[in-house]
Design a protein around this motif. Structure first.
Motif, PDB file in Angstrom:
ATOM      1  N   LYS A  96       0.820  -1.217   0.000  1.00 19.05           N
ATOM      2  CA  LYS A  96       0.000   0.000   0.000  1.00 19.05           C
ATOM      3  C   LYS A  96       0.852   1.265   0.000  1.00 19.05           C
ATOM      4  CE  LYS A  96      -4.014   2.014   2.239  1.00 19.05           C
ATOM      5  NZ  LYS A  96      -5.042   1.850   3.271  1.00 19.05           N
ATOM      6  N   ALA A  97       1.940   1.273   0.773  1.00 20.27           N
ATOM      7  CA  ALA A  97       2.814   2.452   0.834  1.00 20.27           C
ATOM      8  C   ALA A  97       3.474   2.738  -0.506  1.00 20.27           C
ATOM      9  CB  ALA A  97       3.884   2.275   1.910  1.00 20.27           C
ATOM     10  N   ALA A  98       3.545   1.714  -1.371  1.00 20.35           N
ATOM     11  CA  ALA A  98       4.147   1.868  -2.701  1.00 20.35           C
ATOM     12  C   ALA A  98       3.069   2.030  -3.774  1.00 20.35           C
ATOM     13  CB  ALA A  98       5.030   0.661  -3.017  1.00 20.35           C
ATOM     14  N   PHE A  99       1.850   2.378  -3.361  1.00 16.00           N
ATOM     15  CA  PHE A  99       0.729   2.677  -4.258  1.00 16.00           C
ATOM     16  C   PHE A  99       0.083   1.441  -4.876  1.00 16.00           C
ATOM     17  CE2 PHE A  99       3.817   6.230  -4.604  1.00 16.00           C
ATOM     18  CZ  PHE A  99       3.136   7.133  -3.794  1.00 16.00           C
TER      19      PHE A  99
END
Length: 147
Positions: A96-99
Motif C-alpha cells: 500500500k505504501a508503494a501505491f
C-alpha cells in the motif's frame, strides 16, 4: 512461496481464470497480460501471474522471472505497434505504501508520450555517502536471509 492457486475475492485471479472480462493481449500457463482498465495512456498493460501472490515476497523466482520476461516482450511489442510511444515505464508497486491498489502482484508496462502529463516524483535530495554505505551494508546482511 506462500502464493495460493487463486483467491476467489481477487479480480486478477478472476481474470486469469476467465471468470472476469478483460482485453487479453497474451497468456500462457504462468501469466496473463491484459489492458489496464484505468490506463495512463492507450496501450497500458498489466502482466499478472496466474497464481495468486499478494506481493513480491509471495512470488517464487521462476514466476517472477516470467513476469519480467513477458513484460520486456510487451514493451518491445508496444514500441513496434501502431500505438507508438516515445518511451516505456515498467512499474511494480509492492504494498500500500508503494501505491499498490490491487493486492495481486502485477507489472505495469506503460507506453509514454512526450508531454502526456503523467509524472513520477523527481529530484529527491542527495543522500550522504556514509548513509548510503550504511544502507548498503544492511541490505547485504539481509541477502543471506532471503536466498
Amino acid at each position: 512461496m506462500t502464493a495460493t492457486p487463486a483467491d476467489p475475492e481477487c479480480v486478477f485471479c478472476a481474470i486469469a481464470e476467465g471468470r472476469a472480462e478483460a482485453s487479453v493481449v497474451f497468456e500462457d500457463d504462468t501469466v496473463v497480460v491484459f489492458m489496464d482498465l484505468h490506463p495512463v495512456n492507450p496501450g497500458h498493460l498489466l502482466v499478472v501471474p496466474r497464481a495468486h501472490a499478494v506481493g513480491l515476497e509471495d512470488l517464487d523466482r521462476v514466476t517472477g522471472a516470467r513476469v519480467w520476461t513477458v513484460g520486456h516482450d510487451m514493451a518491445r511489442a508496444l514500441r513496434a505497434s501502431t500505438l507508438r510511444c516515445d518511451g516505456i515505464n515498467v512499474v511494480l508497486c509492492d504494498g500500500k505504501a508503494a501505491f499498490q491498489t490491487v493486492f495481486h502482484v502485477h507489472l505495469h508496462v506503460i507506453p509514454r508520450h512526450t508531454g502526456d502529463g503523467w509524472t513520477l516524483p523527481t529530484d529527491p535530495p542527495e543522500r550522504a555517502k556514509a548513509l548510503r554505505d550504511r544502507d548498503a551494508a544492511a541490505i547485504r546482511d539481509a541477502l543471506a536471509l532471503v536466498r
